[in-house]
Design a protein around this motif. Structure first.
Motif, PDB file in Angstrom:
ATOM      1  N   SER A 358      -4.135  -4.677  -2.964  1.00 55.13           N
ATOM      2  CA  SER A 358      -3.190  -3.569  -3.242  1.00 55.13           C
ATOM      3  C   SER A 358      -2.936  -2.794  -2.005  1.00 55.13           C
ATOM      4  CB  SER A 358      -3.726  -2.691  -4.451  1.00 55.13           C
ATOM      5  OG  SER A 358      -3.829  -2.909  -5.502  1.00 55.13           O
ATOM      6  N   GLN A 359      -3.875  -2.906  -0.947  1.00 54.82           N
ATOM      7  CA  GLN A 359      -4.062  -2.507   0.107  1.00 54.82           C
ATOM      8  C   GLN A 359      -2.984  -2.986   1.022  1.00 54.82           C
ATOM      9  OE1 GLN A 359      -7.989  -2.120   1.702  1.00 54.82           O
ATOM     10  NE2 GLN A 359      -7.626  -0.108   2.572  1.00 54.82           N
ATOM     11  N   TRP A 360      -2.799  -4.467   1.104  1.00 54.15           N
ATOM     12  CA  TRP A 360      -1.907  -5.169   1.942  1.00 54.15           C
ATOM     13  C   TRP A 360      -0.741  -5.093   1.121  1.00 54.15           C
ATOM     14  CZ3 TRP A 360      -3.180  -5.992   6.467  1.00 54.15           C
ATOM     15  CH2 TRP A 360      -4.180  -6.090   7.074  1.00 54.15           C
ATOM     16  N   VAL A 363       1.929  -2.490   2.695  1.00 54.11           N
ATOM     17  CA  VAL A 363       2.733  -2.682   3.683  1.00 54.11           C
ATOM     18  C   VAL A 363       4.143  -2.344   3.540  1.00 54.11           C
ATOM     19  CG1 VAL A 363       3.762  -4.791   5.077  1.00 54.11           C
ATOM     20  CG2 VAL A 363       1.152  -4.370   4.924  1.00 54.11           C
ATOM     21  N   PHE A 364       4.516  -2.831   2.052  1.00 57.34           N
ATOM     22  CA  PHE A 364       5.769  -2.288   1.594  1.00 57.34           C
ATOM     23  C   PHE A 364       5.914  -1.074   0.917  1.00 57.34           C
ATOM     24  CE2 PHE A 364       4.980  -6.785   1.626  1.00 57.34           C
ATOM     25  CZ  PHE A 364       5.979  -7.227   2.212  1.00 57.34           C
ATOM     26  N   ASN A 365       4.719  -0.306   0.576  1.00 59.96           N
ATOM     27  CA  ASN A 365       4.497   0.686  -0.186  1.00 59.96           C
ATOM     28  C   ASN A 365       3.589   1.819   0.526  1.00 59.96           C
ATOM     29  OD1 ASN A 365       4.503   2.986  -2.066  1.00 59.96           O
ATOM     30  ND2 ASN A 365       3.314   1.854  -3.426  1.00 59.96           N
ATOM     31  N   PRO A 366       3.935   2.705   1.556  1.00 61.44           N
ATOM     32  CA  PRO A 366       3.157   3.607   2.317  1.00 61.44           C
ATOM     33  C   PRO A 366       2.184   4.375   1.432  1.00 61.44           C
ATOM     34  CG  PRO A 366       5.235   4.093   2.777  1.00 61.44           C
ATOM     35  CD  PRO A 366       5.304   2.792   1.994  1.00 61.44           C
ATOM     36  N   MET A 367       3.021   4.770   0.257  1.00 59.73           N
ATOM     37  CA  MET A 367       2.369   5.667  -0.588  1.00 59.73           C
ATOM     38  C   MET A 367       0.888   5.113  -1.302  1.00 59.73           C
ATOM     39  SD  MET A 367       1.775   8.148  -2.563  1.00 59.73           S
ATOM     40  CE  MET A 367       3.145   9.452  -2.089  1.00 59.73           C
ATOM     41  N   LEU A 370      -1.630   5.948   1.278  1.00 59.08           N
ATOM     42  CA  LEU A 370      -1.965   7.463   1.455  1.00 59.08           C
ATOM     43  C   LEU A 370      -3.043   7.416   0.263  1.00 59.08           C
ATOM     44  CD1 LEU A 370      -1.689  10.368   2.283  1.00 59.08           C
ATOM     45  CD2 LEU A 370       0.113  10.140   0.764  1.00 59.08           C
ATOM     46  N   LYS A 371      -2.428   7.341  -0.778  1.00 53.68           N
ATOM     47  CA  LYS A 371      -3.514   7.381  -2.125  1.00 53.68           C
ATOM     48  C   LYS A 371      -4.947   6.844  -1.826  1.00 53.68           C
ATOM     49  CE  LYS A 371      -0.230   7.986  -5.831  1.00 53.68           C
ATOM     50  NZ  LYS A 371       0.196   7.418  -7.134  1.00 53.68           N
ATOM     51  N   SER A 372      -4.978   5.576  -1.416  1.00 51.18           N
ATOM     52  CA  SER A 372      -6.101   4.760  -1.037  1.00 51.18           C
ATOM     53  C   SER A 372      -6.981   5.560   0.028  1.00 51.18           C
ATOM     54  CB  SER A 372      -5.991   3.511  -0.730  1.00 51.18           C
ATOM     55  OG  SER A 372      -7.132   2.868  -0.419  1.00 51.18           O
ATOM     56  N   ALA A 373      -6.271   5.942   1.162  1.00 50.14           N
ATOM     57  CA  ALA A 373      -7.147   6.895   2.036  1.00 50.14           C
ATOM     58  C   ALA A 373      -7.508   7.942   1.548  1.00 50.14           C
ATOM     59  CB  ALA A 373      -6.104   6.876   3.383  1.00 50.14           C
ATOM     60  N   SER A 374      -6.596   8.813   0.716  1.00 46.97           N
ATOM     61  CA  SER A 374      -7.298   9.982   0.350  1.00 46.97           C
ATOM     62  C   SER A 374      -8.423   9.724  -0.653  1.00 46.97           C
ATOM     63  CB  SER A 374      -6.000  10.487  -0.633  1.00 46.97           C
ATOM     64  OG  SER A 374      -6.230  11.816  -1.205  1.00 46.97           O
ATOM     65  N   LEU A 450      -5.077   3.781   7.309  1.00 48.21           N
ATOM     66  CA  LEU A 450      -4.625   4.594   8.338  1.00 48.21           C
ATOM     67  C   LEU A 450      -3.733   3.842   9.234  1.00 48.21           C
ATOM     68  CD1 LEU A 450      -7.700   6.688   9.426  1.00 48.21           C
ATOM     69  CD2 LEU A 450      -5.686   7.266   8.104  1.00 48.21           C
ATOM     70  N   LEU A 451      -3.978   2.481   9.642  1.00 48.23           N
ATOM     71  CA  LEU A 451      -3.098   1.548  10.229  1.00 48.23           C
ATOM     72  C   LEU A 451      -1.756   1.377   9.922  1.00 48.23           C
ATOM     73  CD1 LEU A 451      -3.064  -0.162  12.804  1.00 48.23           C
ATOM     74  CD2 LEU A 451      -3.885  -2.313  11.383  1.00 48.23           C
ATOM     75  N   ILE A 452      -1.652   1.398   8.271  1.00 46.25           N
ATOM     76  CA  ILE A 452      -0.451   0.945   7.717  1.00 46.25           C
ATOM     77  C   ILE A 452       0.437   2.345   8.030  1.00 46.25           C
ATOM     78  CG2 ILE A 452       0.581   0.682   5.428  1.00 46.25           C
ATOM     79  CD1 ILE A 452      -1.582  -1.359   4.940  1.00 46.25           C
ATOM     80  N   LEU A 453      -0.205   3.369   7.646  1.00 46.72           N
ATOM     81  CA  LEU A 453       0.478   4.718   7.779  1.00 46.72           C
ATOM     82  C   LEU A 453       0.931   4.961   9.206  1.00 46.72           C
ATOM     83  CD1 LEU A 453      -1.753   7.042   5.542  1.00 46.72           C
ATOM     84  CD2 LEU A 453       0.502   6.143   5.134  1.00 46.72           C
TER      85      LEU A 453
END
Length: 473
Positions: A358-360, A363-367, A370-374, A450-453
């Motif tokens: 889901s993290q990778w 790359v097509f869904n920055p949301m 954000l949710k994962s980092a949050s 964070l890198l993807i964002l």
């Protein structure tokens, strides 16, 4: 210097226009108030949870210490409890906490599931009261930014002010970036008002909590800049404001609704989890019949019995100077640990694999990033929950081993189930203590988020600057 002055001028003009819109200012102040109130409610909920956890821990410990003289095996069946209490940041984002259990019974022979999730304890009416700051920060604030900025460039083009601004010495890039900064500052105020409540009402006396809060803020700031920049890009490229708004809302629905469902479906199909019935059945079978199906429990007991008799040079259980029952029970526990590690470890690995996939996909869904980092910085994602379960299981193993060793070597003989250990022995067994894991343990996950964002934010910023001359001149 001139470039900075131009940026500041655009920034001030944009804020002046926003200030003149009383309805907008009123709505924004209402949002800030609701965010602050929600953050305060989250803090109070966190305080209440901490008190409840401490009360429950104290009660369980008092029950254990007042157990009195008892047979160690009986005490193992009595067991004790571990209570999951997340860190301070859970007041901002509850993550999976409402869905997973918070109480784990620790006893012999059995490795229980966590029970009593917050959701299972709520009535159908009280479930509507679970509003968290993260929900507003992820849904309401970005939508506000979209509705504020979708007309920002189109208005200038429609009313012919672009030429006027350029004639005053302002550059195209300064106009776009200045407007983006003005709307971005609105998001900053909303976010920082939420964080300020945490500083006022919570005690951040540990560097781990401070680092988590900083990471939480950075992840949201990156996402808000991305939203503002992308909306301004669409406002610049498309011929009318309606098209910019429709396109941005379509992207928003794709990010928030469609892509998460598709990603979750693919992850579940690629890394499936067993049903609860299947899982319990295979655990039971492996423990009784052997992990490989060729080492049943009866054969294991007979081999162990023969080895113990040979070790002490006797021919019968009654001649042993120790209690064979305690040794057999500990051997069964250790075998059960292998079964647990095999199957629970497989489930945990599936969770981890699903998260990575889901993290990778973010790359097509920055949301999703954000949710994962949050949740990661809040300490409320599944990885943190799994960490608690592993720590509790590690304690359970040591806890039961002490009881079994006391049963085997404490002075009783085989078959003597009436023998009791002293109350002092039970009091000397340490209680379970859990501390929220250091955020650095999961840096391989949140660093990716964070890198993807960051890449998304930089890419859209570069695009905003590259298209400026083509569409505005």
């Amino acid at each position: 210097c001139n470039s900075m002055q131009a940026l500041l001028q655009v920034f001030q003009n944009e804020w002046l226009g926003l200030y003149r819109n009383k309805l907008l200012i009123g709505s924004f102040l209402l949002l800030v108030f609701i965010l602050s109130l929600t953050a305060w409610m989250g803090v109070k909920k966190q305080d209440q949870l901490q008190v409840q956890t401490k009360t429950a821990n104290d009660f369980a410990r008092n029950e254990w210490e007042s157990i009195g003289p008892m047979n160690p095996h009986s005490a193992a069946h009595e067991g004790t409890y571990a209570y999951y209490s997340p860190g301070l940041m859970s007041s901002l984002d509850e993550g999976v906490l409402s869905q997973v259990g918070r109480v784990l019974r620790l006893e012999g022979h059995v490795q229980n599931e966590m029970a009593y999730s917050a959701r299972s304890q709520e009535s159908i009416y009280s479930r509507f009261g679970g509003l968290m700051p993260s929900l507003l920060l992820q849904w309401v604030v970005p939508l506000l930014l979209i509705f504020l900025s979708f007309r920002s460039i189109y208005q200038e083009k429609e009313q012919g002010r672009i030429t006027l601004l350029l004639s005053q010495g302002l550059g195209i890039k300064q106009i776009l970036v200045g407007k983006a900064l003005a709307y971005f500052s609105i998001a900053c105020i909303a976010l920082l008002s939420t964080v300020l409540v945490q500083f006022i009402f919570l005690e951040f006396n540990h560097s781990n909590d401070v680092f988590r809060l900083i990471g939480f803020v950075i992840s949201y700031l990156l996402f808000y800049w991305l939203i503002v920049s992308l909306t301004i890009v669409l406002s610049t490229v498309l011929k009318n404001a309606t098209g910019a708004l429709s396109s941005m809302l379509a992207i928003w629905v794709l990010w928030m609704v469609l892509l998460p469902k598709w990603t979750a479906s693919i992850a579940s199909e690629k890394y499936p989890l067993p049903s609860r019935f299947e899982f319990k059945q295979v655990m039971k079978d492996d423990r009784s019949k052997g992990i490989d199906g060729h080492n049943p429990s009866k054969d294991r007991v007979n081999k162990l019995r023969d080895s113990v008799l040979a070790k002490y040079g006797v021919s019968s259980d009654s001649a042993l100077p120790i209690n064979l029952d305690g040794i057999v029970m500990q051997a069964d526990e250790e075998y059960g640990n292998l079964v647990w590690d095999k199957h629970i470890g497989g489930v945990f690995q599936s969770f981890s694999s699903q998260k990575k996939l889901s993290q990778w996909a973010s790359v097509f869904n920055p949301m999703y990033a954000l949710k994962s980092a949050s949740m990661s910085f809040a300490g409320t994602d599944m990885l943190h929950h799994i960490h608690f379960q592993r720590e509790a299981e590690e304690y359970r193993r040591g806890f039961i081993k002490k009881l079994n060793d006391e049963h085997a070597y404490g002075g009783s003989k085989t078959g003597d189930w009436s023998w009791k250990s002293s109350e002092e022995f039970f009091k000397n067994i340490e209680t379970f203590q859990y501390t929220t894991v250091e955020i650095s343990k999961y840096k391989s996950y949140w660093q990716v988020d964070l890198l993807i964002l960051l890449v998304w934010s930089i890419s859209i910023s570069v695009l905003m600057c590259l298209i400026s001359k083509k569409y505005l001149l």
